[in-house]
Design a protein around this motif. Structure first.
Motif, mmCIF file in Angstrom:
data_model
loop_
_atom_site.group_PDB
_atom_site.id
_atom_site.type_symbol
_atom_site.label_atom_id
_atom_site.label_comp_id
_atom_site.label_asym_id
_atom_site.label_seq_id
_atom_site.Cartn_x
_atom_site.Cartn_y
_atom_site.Cartn_z
ATOM 1 N N GLU A 345 0.832 -1.202 0.000
ATOM 2 C CA GLU A 345 0.000 0.000 0.000
ATOM 3 C C GLU A 345 0.863 1.247 0.000
ATOM 4 O O GLU A 345 2.012 1.211 0.435
ATOM 5 C CB GLU A 345 -0.821 0.058 1.292
ATOM 6 N N GLY A 346 0.290 2.340 -0.439
ATOM 7 C CA GLY A 346 0.962 3.636 -0.326
ATOM 8 C C GLY A 346 2.131 3.802 -1.284
ATOM 9 O O GLY A 346 3.092 4.503 -0.965
ATOM 10 N N VAL A 347 2.041 3.177 -2.447
ATOM 11 C CA VAL A 347 3.135 3.312 -3.429
ATOM 12 C C VAL A 347 2.969 4.656 -4.132
ATOM 13 O O VAL A 347 1.948 4.906 -4.772
ATOM 14 C CB VAL A 347 3.107 2.154 -4.450
ATOM 15 N N GLU A 348 3.954 5.513 -3.960
ATOM 16 C CA GLU A 348 3.827 6.877 -4.491
ATOM 17 C C GLU A 348 4.874 7.196 -5.535
ATOM 18 O O GLU A 348 4.746 8.188 -6.244
ATOM 19 C CB GLU A 348 3.912 7.887 -3.337
ATOM 20 N N THR A 349 5.956 6.413 -5.594
ATOM 21 C CA THR A 349 7.022 6.771 -6.540
ATOM 22 C C THR A 349 7.398 5.563 -7.404
ATOM 23 O O THR A 349 7.201 4.409 -7.020
ATOM 24 C CB THR A 349 8.305 7.239 -5.804
ATOM 25 N N GLU A 350 7.966 5.884 -8.549
ATOM 26 C CA GLU A 350 8.410 4.842 -9.473
ATOM 27 C C GLU A 350 9.534 4.011 -8.830
ATOM 28 O O GLU A 350 9.601 2.795 -9.020
ATOM 29 C CB GLU A 350 8.872 5.516 -10.778
ATOM 30 N N ALA A 351 10.382 4.664 -8.033
ATOM 31 C CA ALA A 351 11.475 3.926 -7.384
ATOM 32 C C ALA A 351 10.920 2.880 -6.418
ATOM 33 O O ALA A 351 11.409 1.743 -6.347
ATOM 34 C CB ALA A 351 12.395 4.896 -6.642
ATOM 35 N N GLN A 352 9.861 3.242 -5.686
ATOM 36 C CA GLN A 352 9.229 2.269 -4.776
ATOM 37 C C GLN A 352 8.624 1.124 -5.586
ATOM 38 O O GLN A 352 8.772 -0.042 -5.242
ATOM 39 C CB GLN A 352 8.124 2.952 -3.949
ATOM 40 N N LEU A 368 0.541 6.595 -6.956
ATOM 41 C CA LEU A 368 1.237 6.464 -8.243
ATOM 42 C C LEU A 368 0.281 5.945 -9.322
ATOM 43 O O LEU A 368 0.408 6.286 -10.491
ATOM 44 C CB LEU A 368 2.434 5.511 -8.080
ATOM 45 N N PHE A 369 -0.670 5.122 -8.914
ATOM 46 C CA PHE A 369 -1.599 4.516 -9.884
ATOM 47 C C PHE A 369 -2.972 5.175 -9.843
ATOM 48 O O PHE A 369 -3.756 5.034 -10.763
ATOM 49 C CB PHE A 369 -1.742 3.012 -9.621
ATOM 50 N N GLY A 370 -3.279 5.841 -8.753
ATOM 51 C CA GLY A 370 -4.564 6.525 -8.642
ATOM 52 C C GLY A 370 -5.006 6.622 -7.196
ATOM 53 O O GLY A 370 -4.854 5.671 -6.432
ATOM 54 N N ALA A 371 -5.529 7.789 -6.814
ATOM 55 C CA ALA A 371 -6.105 7.983 -5.478
ATOM 56 C C ALA A 371 -7.516 7.383 -5.492
ATOM 57 O O ALA A 371 -8.038 7.081 -6.564
ATOM 58 C CB ALA A 371 -6.159 9.474 -5.171
#
Ligand code: C2E
Ligand code: CA
Ligand code: CA
Length: 386
Positions: A345-352, A368-371
């Motif tokens: 959960e909570g993936v916000e960046t491409e690096a993550q 990163l994929f949608g709120a």
């Protein structure tokens, strides 16, 4: 930029001066905390470099002093005692209200400190205190009326596979106010739980999901995830609600029920029964917020989970320390050996995203994929025609 440093090891001064000089910054170096404190009060630093090992005094006492003085300059912590200590010191400083820019192990300082200094942008001066935003938080009578009045609205957050394809969606409760604005789950769920309104709220939410069956079918989802609160749990009524949802969405998608581990402490026999009933109905069972309570592993042992949702705090901290990476790696090894599907959960960046997919996470969820969004927006962004 004014870098102010406290480190009792005089050999550090040359190295730090070299780093600061290469970046065109001035360095005010102090070997004693008394000199450092006096200087901080006279010349407001832009960034503070603080060694945690200061002989008789520890850097933590200085952290406390900085917090007491209300110092706003961000802090870079240095230590030769390894990542674990640095990580804990970083948490202590943050919890004291200080901004921590980074934590650097002295063994890796030559590699890790220059990029940290190069990336640093001083924070802007504090803006004048603006008007607080008042949100129209309901009381329990207001909430009961909103539930009865059809204002409960499901928002949907996409859950994707590592190739970016949408697989599932999590349903998150919102209340739609008459002016079109929405109340978030944080304003609604705790109130519903304490006011004994969680069952009618869940029922109203599920009715909206059943009514959305046809558009949802167009998404071709594997699972629709719903959250269940087991505060004041009524196993029979809750099971009946989920059965209706599972039956109503048959041929559209499977239902996944997310339970938070903290809830499992309340009445373990009732929660065990609920978990078993839900699996018997054909629902998937996910442990939500895995890793932040104190009983995660116990609950894994006791309940028939098939999915584990790694709490977003672990994802947020992923690159802060080697410890965070190793903890996440260990959770993934454990999940794999238990045959659990893992959602981060909570993936916000491409690096993550890249790290998690390489480490073997099955599914990803985050901004990163949608709120979380209304159904119409979900259809527009992820419908087959989109
Ligand atoms: P949760 O189940 O852990 O839901 C995930 C929360 O993280 C959601 O907050 C979501 O908006 C937020 N989130 C999603 N992606 C990101 C991201 O990339 N970064 C960050 N920082 N946050 C992200 P939301 O919608 O405010 O929900 C809060 C909590 O309220 C949920 O946490 C869940 O425990 C509860 N909740 C929501 N809907 C329901 C419901 O229908 N029934 C029950 N019992 N609880 C619900
Ligand atoms: Ca959830
Ligand atoms: Ca969660």
């Amino acid at each position: 930029m004014n870098l102010t440093c406290l480190d009792d090891d005089p050999r550090m001064e040359r190295t730090l001066r070299r780093f600061a000089g290469q970046l065109g910054h001035g360095l005010r170096y102090h070997a004693t905390s008394a000199a450092f404190k006096e200087d901080v009060l006279r010349h407001a630093p832009d960034l503070i470099l603080l060694d945690l090992e200061l002989g008789r005094e520890t850097g933590l006492a200085v952290v406390q002093w900085l917090a007491e003085q209300g110092v706003r300059a961000p802090l870079v912590l240095l230590s030769g005692h390894g990542d674990e200590l640095l990580d804990t010191a970083r948490r202590i400083a943050s919890a004291s209200g200080l901004t921590v820019q980074g934590a650097v192990n002295k063994a890796c300082m030559v590699r890790d400190l220059p990029p940290l200094l190069a990336d640093f942008v001083p924070p802007p001066a504090p803006a004048a205190q603006g008007q607080a935003i008042l949100t129209d938080t309901p009381d329990s009578d207001g909430l009961a009326a909103q539930i009865a009045g059809g204002q409960v609205e499901p928002f949907f957050q996409p859950i994707v596979a590592c190739d970016g394809r949408i697989c599932d969606a999590e349903v998150l409760t919102r209340i739609r106010l008459s002016d079109g604005s929405v109340l978030g789950a944080g304003q609604v769920i705790p109130l519903a739980e304490s006011a004994g309104l969680i069952l009618p709220l869940t029922e109203a939410l599920f009715e909206r999901l059943l009514a959305a069956r046809e558009p949802l079918r167009g998404l071709g989802l594997d699972h629709l995830s719903v959250n269940l609160s087991v505060a004041q749990l009524d196993v029979a009524l809750t099971t009946a609600l989920v059965r209706r949802l599972v039956d109503g969405l048959a041929g559209c998608c499977r239902v996944r029920v997310e339970l938070t581990e903290s809830s499992c402490l309340s009445d373990s026999q009732a929660v065990r029964k609920l978990g078993a009933q839900l699996r018997l109905l054909g629902a998937s069972l996910a442990m939500d917020d895995f890793g932040i309570g104190y009983s995660s592993i116990r609950a894994l042992a006791e309940l028939p989970y098939d999915t584990l949702k790694i709490d977003l705090s672990f994802v947020a901290e992923l690159f802060d320390s080697h410890k965070a990476e190793r903890l996440l790696g260990a959770m993934l090894v454990m999940s794999e050996s238990l045959g659990l599907t893992v959602i981060a959960e909570g993936v916000e960046t491409e690096a993550q995203r890249a790290w998690l997919c390489a480490a073997g996470v099955d599914r990803l969820q985050g901004y990163l994929f949608g709120a979380p969004m209304p159904l119409a927006d979900l259809m527009q962004s992820f419908g087959r025609a989109a």
